[in-house]
Design an enzyme around this catalytic site. Sequence first.
Site, PDB file in Angstrom:
ATOM      1  N   ARG A 101      65.811  23.423 113.912  1.00  0.00           N
ATOM      2  CA  ARG A 101      65.826  23.134 112.485  1.00  0.00           C
ATOM      3  C   ARG A 101      64.739  23.939 111.778  1.00  0.00           C
ATOM      4  NH1 ARG A 101      67.318  18.254 114.912  1.00  0.00           N
ATOM      5  NH2 ARG A 101      69.320  17.461 114.116  1.00  0.00           N
ATOM      6  N   TYR A 152      68.036   8.554 127.906  1.00  0.00           N
ATOM      7  CA  TYR A 152      67.881   9.912 127.410  1.00  0.00           C
ATOM      8  C   TYR A 152      67.099  10.756 128.427  1.00  0.00           C
ATOM      9  CZ  TYR A 152      66.572  13.862 124.498  1.00  0.00           C
ATOM     10  OH  TYR A 152      66.405  15.124 123.996  1.00  0.00           O
ATOM     11  N   HIS A 166      69.243  26.621 107.620  1.00  0.00           N
ATOM     12  CA  HIS A 166      69.855  25.619 108.504  1.00  0.00           C
ATOM     13  C   HIS A 166      71.206  26.098 109.035  1.00  0.00           C
ATOM     14  CE1 HIS A 166      71.508  21.699 109.781  1.00  0.00           C
ATOM     15  NE2 HIS A 166      70.252  21.306 109.841  1.00  0.00           N
ATOM     16  N   LYS A 220      63.671  15.407 114.567  1.00  0.00           N
ATOM     17  CA  LYS A 220      64.390  14.511 113.674  1.00  0.00           C
ATOM     18  C   LYS A 220      64.879  13.329 114.496  1.00  0.00           C
ATOM     19  CE  LYS A 220      68.114  14.377 110.251  1.00  0.00           C
ATOM     20  NZ  LYS A 220      69.232  15.138 109.619  1.00  0.00           N
ATOM     21  N   HIS A 268      71.573  17.306 119.602  1.00  0.00           N
ATOM     22  CA  HIS A 268      72.568  16.302 119.219  1.00  0.00           C
ATOM     23  C   HIS A 268      72.827  15.406 120.419  1.00  0.00           C
ATOM     24  CE1 HIS A 268      74.343  19.199 115.978  1.00  0.00           C
ATOM     25  NE2 HIS A 268      73.205  18.631 115.610  1.00  0.00           N
ATOM     26  N   ARG A 299      72.221  27.081 112.793  1.00  0.00           N
ATOM     27  CA  ARG A 299      72.674  26.075 113.759  1.00  0.00           C
ATOM     28  C   ARG A 299      74.201  26.039 113.809  1.00  0.00           C
ATOM     29  NH1 ARG A 299      69.154  22.349 115.458  1.00  0.00           N
ATOM     30  NH2 ARG A 299      70.493  20.513 115.186  1.00  0.00           N
TER      31      ARG A 299
END
Length: 418
Positions: free
Chosen positions: A241, A378, A341, A271, A368, A344
């Site tokens: 980003r 995770y 951006h 983010k 993502h 991406r």
Amino acid sequence: MLTDAQIKKAKPAEKAYRLVDGNGLHLFVTPSGGKLWRYRYKVEGVEKLLSLGQYPLVSLLEARAARDDAKSNQRAGHDPSIVKKIKKLTGARSGKATFEELAREWHALQKPRWVERHADDVLYSLERDVFPHIGDLIPSDITPATVLGVLRMTENREAKETARRLRQRISAVFVYGIASGRADQDPAAVVTKAMAPLKKGKQPAVVDLEALHEMLRQTEAVPAYGVTKLAIRLLALTAVRPGTLATTPWSEFDELDRKKPVWRIPAERMKLKLEHKGDESRDHLVPLSHQAVEVIDAVRTITGKGPFVFPNARHAHKPMSENAMGYLLNRAGYHSKHVPHGFRSSFSTIMNERFPADRQVIDFMLAHVPKDKVESAYNRALYLPQRIKLAQEWAELLMQNAPPAMELLTGPVKILKR
């Protein structure tokens, strides 16, 4: 009825006593000499006392006015003591607070639940685009037309998304003002449909490889600060980003493994939900191609002694604004065609077309996380070997016939105005 002379002559006695004025108002004189105004009244047959203040801070005339206000509340069906408590709890100040005062109170209340950068952005947007125009007005003087006029100024500089966010923030301030008894309505709530429409769909991006090559060539040929050109190249290579790249400290690149370089971005700069910001297991790993390392080595020759990889062109102790990359793309002729951006989307579209079996890996490279993924499970190193391979594949595709990174520091430079 009492007179000021009687009140002044009243002396303390062994026991407290009252000097009656009338209609429930009396002066309560304590053994220590204190003189307190009180209003005696009944609610459903129960006698109650309301303290109105201390003499002489509250004069006889002011005490009578306070008593009359209390009687008005009674006639309206309200208990004067409860009305007083509500005013104290809400901090109601009869609408005398300015919009800026309300906004800063609202911001201070919301700040603990926001990440620091977002909290700073919210306050900065109000200080830049709102306070100069309506900050010193009280809420009752601000109309929907006034709010719309403020938002138009932001829209007119091609910042329609920013204007929408500003409207939401202004509205939130008015809602806070209503709840705390210092505003009667929210004029920002009704202006949404009068604002300039937004373009539907994703942010503009070039998603054809040949067109992307041409855009990079044109952008790197524009007279500009070489560090900004290198920032755009590294942004294109890594697909992170823009805000994350712009604020990168050198400490994140100082100990790269030269054989298998991986950029580890701390979770606090990603983010993420606020509760995940301090979780090291959620750091984002960005495999760095040979071409990406070349960019880092080139920019180190210019900015390596400072704190940031991409510092502000005028203030080296501050990070670059991501707007700097956007302005360069605009000057290259890509206004409304490609934004920072957008790299991406370029990466996602082109790589998914070439490697459809690796869709999950590509999504992970963009940070993502699948919605059905158990949050506690995770794994930041998931697919890492495939990600390293794909990062190099992408760099080979993107940098075909591109000049060496060092050449971007020797090209034409735009002169900064002081």
